[in-house]
Design a protein around this motif. Structure first.
Motif, PDB file in Angstrom:
ATOM      1  N   THR A 114       7.282  -7.763  -5.222  1.00  0.00           N
ATOM      2  CA  THR A 114       7.412  -6.251  -6.016  1.00  0.00           C
ATOM      3  C   THR A 114       6.160  -5.983  -6.867  1.00  0.00           C
ATOM      4  O   THR A 114       5.598  -4.805  -6.620  1.00  0.00           O
ATOM      5  CB  THR A 114       8.433  -6.358  -6.806  1.00  0.00           C
ATOM      6  OG1 THR A 114       9.643  -6.562  -6.210  1.00  0.00           O
ATOM      7  CG2 THR A 114       8.508  -5.158  -7.704  1.00  0.00           C
TER       8      THR A 114
ATOM      9  N   ILE B  24       2.964  -4.990  -4.554  1.00  0.00           N
ATOM     10  CA  ILE B  24       3.384  -3.567  -4.164  1.00  0.00           C
ATOM     11  C   ILE B  24       2.689  -2.815  -4.996  1.00  0.00           C
ATOM     12  O   ILE B  24       2.094  -1.788  -4.936  1.00  0.00           O
ATOM     13  CB  ILE B  24       4.672  -3.075  -3.968  1.00  0.00           C
ATOM     14  CG1 ILE B  24       5.212  -3.961  -2.578  1.00  0.00           C
ATOM     15  CG2 ILE B  24       4.757  -1.906  -3.771  1.00  0.00           C
ATOM     16  CD1 ILE B  24       6.696  -3.858  -2.471  1.00  0.00           C
TER      17      ILE B  24
ATOM     18  N   ALA C 142       6.579   6.383  -3.637  1.00  0.00           N
ATOM     19  CA  ALA C 142       6.932   5.341  -2.793  1.00  0.00           C
ATOM     20  C   ALA C 142       7.277   3.836  -3.577  1.00  0.00           C
ATOM     21  O   ALA C 142       8.055   3.123  -3.056  1.00  0.00           O
ATOM     22  CB  ALA C 142       5.928   5.134  -1.900  1.00  0.00           C
ATOM     23  N   TYR C 143       6.171   3.387  -4.596  1.00  0.00           N
ATOM     24  CA  TYR C 143       6.478   2.320  -4.809  1.00  0.00           C
ATOM     25  C   TYR C 143       7.664   2.195  -5.917  1.00  0.00           C
ATOM     26  O   TYR C 143       8.466   1.137  -5.779  1.00  0.00           O
ATOM     27  CB  TYR C 143       5.095   2.146  -6.047  1.00  0.00           C
ATOM     28  CG  TYR C 143       5.464   1.565  -7.323  1.00  0.00           C
ATOM     29  CD1 TYR C 143       5.463  -0.065  -7.003  1.00  0.00           C
ATOM     30  CD2 TYR C 143       5.620   1.837  -8.356  1.00  0.00           C
ATOM     31  CE1 TYR C 143       5.675  -0.958  -8.131  1.00  0.00           C
ATOM     32  CE2 TYR C 143       5.698   0.992  -9.644  1.00  0.00           C
ATOM     33  CZ  TYR C 143       5.861  -0.599  -9.329  1.00  0.00           C
ATOM     34  OH  TYR C 143       6.081  -1.297 -10.343  1.00  0.00           O
TER      35      TYR C 143
ATOM     36  N   THR D 127      10.512   3.758  -5.143  1.00  0.00           N
ATOM     37  CA  THR D 127      11.585   3.831  -4.452  1.00  0.00           C
ATOM     38  C   THR D 127      11.679   1.971  -3.905  1.00  0.00           C
ATOM     39  O   THR D 127      12.839   1.679  -4.055  1.00  0.00           O
ATOM     40  CB  THR D 127      11.382   4.475  -3.070  1.00  0.00           C
ATOM     41  OG1 THR D 127      11.419   5.922  -3.648  1.00  0.00           O
ATOM     42  CG2 THR D 127      12.564   4.454  -2.338  1.00  0.00           C
ATOM     43  N   VAL D 128      10.481   1.478  -3.492  1.00  0.00           N
ATOM     44  CA  VAL D 128      10.799   0.184  -2.901  1.00  0.00           C
ATOM     45  C   VAL D 128      11.058  -0.652  -4.064  1.00  0.00           C
ATOM     46  O   VAL D 128      11.849  -1.740  -4.089  1.00  0.00           O
ATOM     47  CB  VAL D 128       9.275  -0.093  -2.738  1.00  0.00           C
ATOM     48  CG1 VAL D 128       9.160  -1.785  -2.252  1.00  0.00           C
ATOM     49  CG2 VAL D 128       9.028   0.543  -1.323  1.00  0.00           C
TER      50      VAL D 128
ATOM     51  N   ILE E 137      14.908  -0.519  -4.490  1.00  0.00           N
ATOM     52  CA  ILE E 137      15.338  -1.442  -3.249  1.00  0.00           C
ATOM     53  C   ILE E 137      15.483  -2.818  -3.483  1.00  0.00           C
ATOM     54  O   ILE E 137      16.267  -3.688  -3.469  1.00  0.00           O
ATOM     55  CB  ILE E 137      14.754  -1.111  -2.259  1.00  0.00           C
ATOM     56  CG1 ILE E 137      15.115   0.562  -1.790  1.00  0.00           C
ATOM     57  CG2 ILE E 137      15.388  -1.894  -0.944  1.00  0.00           C
ATOM     58  CD1 ILE E 137      14.454   0.965  -0.524  1.00  0.00           C
ATOM     59  N   CYS E 138      14.247  -3.365  -4.096  1.00  0.00           N
ATOM     60  CA  CYS E 138      14.337  -4.542  -4.374  1.00  0.00           C
ATOM     61  C   CYS E 138      15.019  -5.045  -5.517  1.00  0.00           C
ATOM     62  O   CYS E 138      15.779  -6.042  -5.659  1.00  0.00           O
ATOM     63  CB  CYS E 138      12.744  -5.030  -4.871  1.00  0.00           C
ATOM     64  SG  CYS E 138      11.599  -5.043  -3.362  1.00  0.00           S
TER      65      CYS E 138
END
Length: 375
Positions: A192, A195, A204-205, A207-208, A211-212
């Motif tokens: 994380t 990223i 985008a960051y 969102t990731v 999810i993480c």
């Protein structure tokens, strides 16, 4: 395109809210539920559960204090909001996550003050950023966090190796005790952050990240609830360290004589009595049964080039082979799962792993070969 952007924003905020609610649910579950919804026969460590509650609460609050940054336009106020969120994370989320990882290692009670010492430079740098309302100290934050993460990974890898040895030296059954999966938690944190440093598009960051967070929350709750409490062994470990230091001063010939007695004692009081079929038999229990202490018994197995876990599993697999062949010979109805349970295994998956290690092939292949030889 404008409508698509609005739709993506809605989906993101739904995900953001969902992760926040999940953290609150996890916190409430761990705080108020006395039973275990994941493994009813497992009693998780109380200390680990308390740190996990703190971690889940901090995750929920983290989503609250980052929320203003999503509605502020780019500029000084938004930067300050993000820096403040980073500072609060460094004071709560990150140290609580590290505390969970340390507490999962139950071979000894590790002090947690090093976590505070480890986080201090990060907190100071972020506090200076907040006070100065600038990102002047962020390069140091990035570099230090990477160095800290790598150092933590090395320490945990070594700790997990020692913990694994400790388990095999003290327990016959490793189910609900091994914790190598906990490295995944640290892995998620490092990925994380990587990223973030990689400079991906902001949306985008984020969102990731969500999810993480979702995966981490689910994983941590499941992992904590499926680990057995081994705190009763902590005092035993301390006693064993004292025994080791005192036994080092003992005459070598005396130790050799003690080891020679242990072999016959194991034959009479372990193999002949089939005490190895007892579920969750520990080294301490076996030592008491044969009339010796844990240090002598542990050193005896080491002198034989084996571990307590390997010794007990060898006896259990040999017992399984014997009763399986008897059942085939006398045409008694049976299931392999029942015979595995009768051989001391509470879990069939644990039995399968032990069987393959001992016999060099899986249970299915071996039973087919046995049936072919018989008929």
């Amino acid at each position: 395109m404008y409508e698509q952007g609005i739709f993506e924003d809605i989906l993101f905020y739904m995900l953001y809210a969902g992760v926040t609610v999940l953290c609150i649910i996890a916190c409430v579950y761990l705080l108020f539920r006395r039973g275990n919804a994941f493994a009813s026969d497992v009693t998780p460590p109380g200390r680990l559960r308390r740190w996990t509650i703190a971690f889940m609460a901090s995750m929920a609050f983290s989503h609250v204090w980052y929320l203003p940054s999503y509605f502020l336009p780019p500029g000084e106020e938004r930067t300050l909001s993000l820096l403040t969120g980073g500072l609060l994370d460094a004071l709560t989320v990150v140290p609580f996550a590290i505390a969970i990882l340390f507490t999962m290692l139950q071979d000894r009670r590790r002090p947690l003050w090093p976590v505070a010492a480890m986080m201090a430079p990060l907190v100071v740098a972020l506090a200076l950023c907040v006070i100065s309302r600038s990102e002047d100290y962020m390069p140091f934050v990035y570099v230090y966090f990477y160095i800290m993460s790598v150092g933590l990974l090395i320490y945990l890898t070594y700790g997990l190796w020692r913990y694994s040895r400790w388990l095999r030296d003290n327990y016959a059954d490793l189910e609900h005790k091994e914790i190598w999966q906990s490295c995944l938690v640290l892995g998620f944190i490092m990925i994380t952050f990587g990223i973030y440093v990689g400079g991906l598009d902001w949306k985008a960051y984020e969102t990731v990240i969500q999810i993480c967070d979702l995966i981490v929350v689910c994983f941590v709750v499941w992992r904590v609830e499926t680990i057995s409490d081994l705190s009763n062994m902590e005092s035993d470990s301390a006693d064993m360290e004292e025994e080791e230091s005192s036994e080092e001063e003992t005459d070598t010939s005396f130790l050799e004589a003690a080891y020679k007695r242990i072999g016959p004692l194991l034959q009479r009081r372990c193999i002949d009595t089939q005490i190895y079929l007892q579920h969750d038999l520990t080294l301490a229990q076996l030592a008491k049964a044969i009339g010796t202490n844990r240090y002598y018994l542990s050193q005896y197995f080491a002198s034989q080039g084996t571990t307590y876990n390997a010794y007990i599993n060898t006896l259990r697999i040999n017992h399984f082979v014997e009763i399986y062949r008897d059942a085939i010979a006398y045409r008694r109805p049976f299931t392999v799962q029942q015979l595995a349970n009768d051989s001391g295994y509470r879990s069939y998956s644990t039995f399968s792993i032990a069987f393959k290690q001992r016999m060099g092939q899986n249970v299915t292949a071996w039973t087919k070969k046995e049936e072919a030889l018989k008929y």
